[in-house]
Design an enzyme around this catalytic site. Structure first.
Site: not given
Ligand code: ITT
Length: 204
Positions: A10, A75, A158-159, A161, A187
């Site tokens: 990422n 994670d 993303f996700g 947020d 983070r």
């Molecule tokens: P990697 O390639 O680093 O594994 P990832 O996005 O799959 O990236 P993470 O384990 O860091 O993996 O995150 C897991 C999920 O948690 C991510 O897909 C989002 O749905 C949610 N998430 C984590 N941090 C977030 C943020 O700052 N804002 C919004 N959603 C978040």
């Protein structure tokens, strides 16, 4: 120069970690930049376990052993108190890995239908695992507290947020600039705690 390898694909995370760790004067590379390709099964039962599973797997590669690299992995996920801390470590897989966040976010809002503000508390959690060339291992955790909103707001980030509101800022984390989010985020907090611990325990 000593190297830190961060176990992520990422780019957003890489920018954030480079910014926070820039004063260490070390080369900070993603797995890809270090030429490491590995599919890792994250089957731990906590954020910390999953972060260490990733970091240990990367640390055992020939590339990292040959360079004596420090390997970091994170994670992260969303914990909603009213939903017994769901989706938690399953945040990426909630309702299926390929399901859009629009659908996941609407689903969470629906599950909180009629729930008053004081019971909508939630947090983003980030655990970071670090493996050092001499085999030592540490973990740190960072969080950011907020509430689940009533509708999606904002298009940054993303996700989850757009549904994660910060009442004291009057907006969602998807409405913050990247700089501000990095200063407040789970983070960012976990990375700053990691840096402190590495100095305190003379790991760097
Ligand atoms: P990697 O390639 O680093 O594994 P990832 O996005 O799959 O990236 P993470 O384990 O860091 O993996 O995150 C897991 C999920 O948690 C991510 O897909 C989002 O749905 C949610 N998430 C984590 N941090 C977030 C943020 O700052 N804002 C919004 N959603 C978040």
């Amino acid at each position: 120069m000593s190297r830190i390898i961060f176990a992520t694909g990422n780019e957003g995370k890489m920018r954030e970690i480079r910014e926070i760790l820039k004063d260490l004067n070390m080369d900070i590379l993603s797995m890809k930049e270090a030429g490491i390709e590995l599919d890792i099964v994250e089957d731990g039962s906590t954020f910390e376990e999953n972060a260490l599973i990733k970091a240990r797997a990367i640390a055992q590669t020939d590339v990292c052993r040959a360079h004596g690299d420090i390997v970091l992995a994170d994670d992260s996920g969303l914990e909603v108190d009213y939903l017994n801390l769901e989706p938690g470590i399953y945040s990426a897989r909630y309702m299926g890995e390929d399901t859009s966040y629009r659908i996941k976010n609407h689903n969470i809002i629906q599950r909180l239908d009629g729930v008053p503000e004081d019971k909508r508390t939630a947090r983003f959690v980030c655990a970071i695992g670090a493996v050092f060339p001499d085999g030592r291992v540490i973990t740190t955790r960072g969080t950011i507290e907020g509430i689940i909103g009533w509708e999606e707001r904002g298009s940054n980030g993303f996700g989850y947020d757009p549904i994660f509101y910060l009442p004291e800022y009057g907006c969602s984390t998807a409405e913050l600039s990247m700089d501000v989010k990095n200063k407040l985020s789970h983070r960012g907090n976990a990375l700053r705690a990691l840096k402190e611990k590495m100095f305190r325990e003379h790991l760097i």
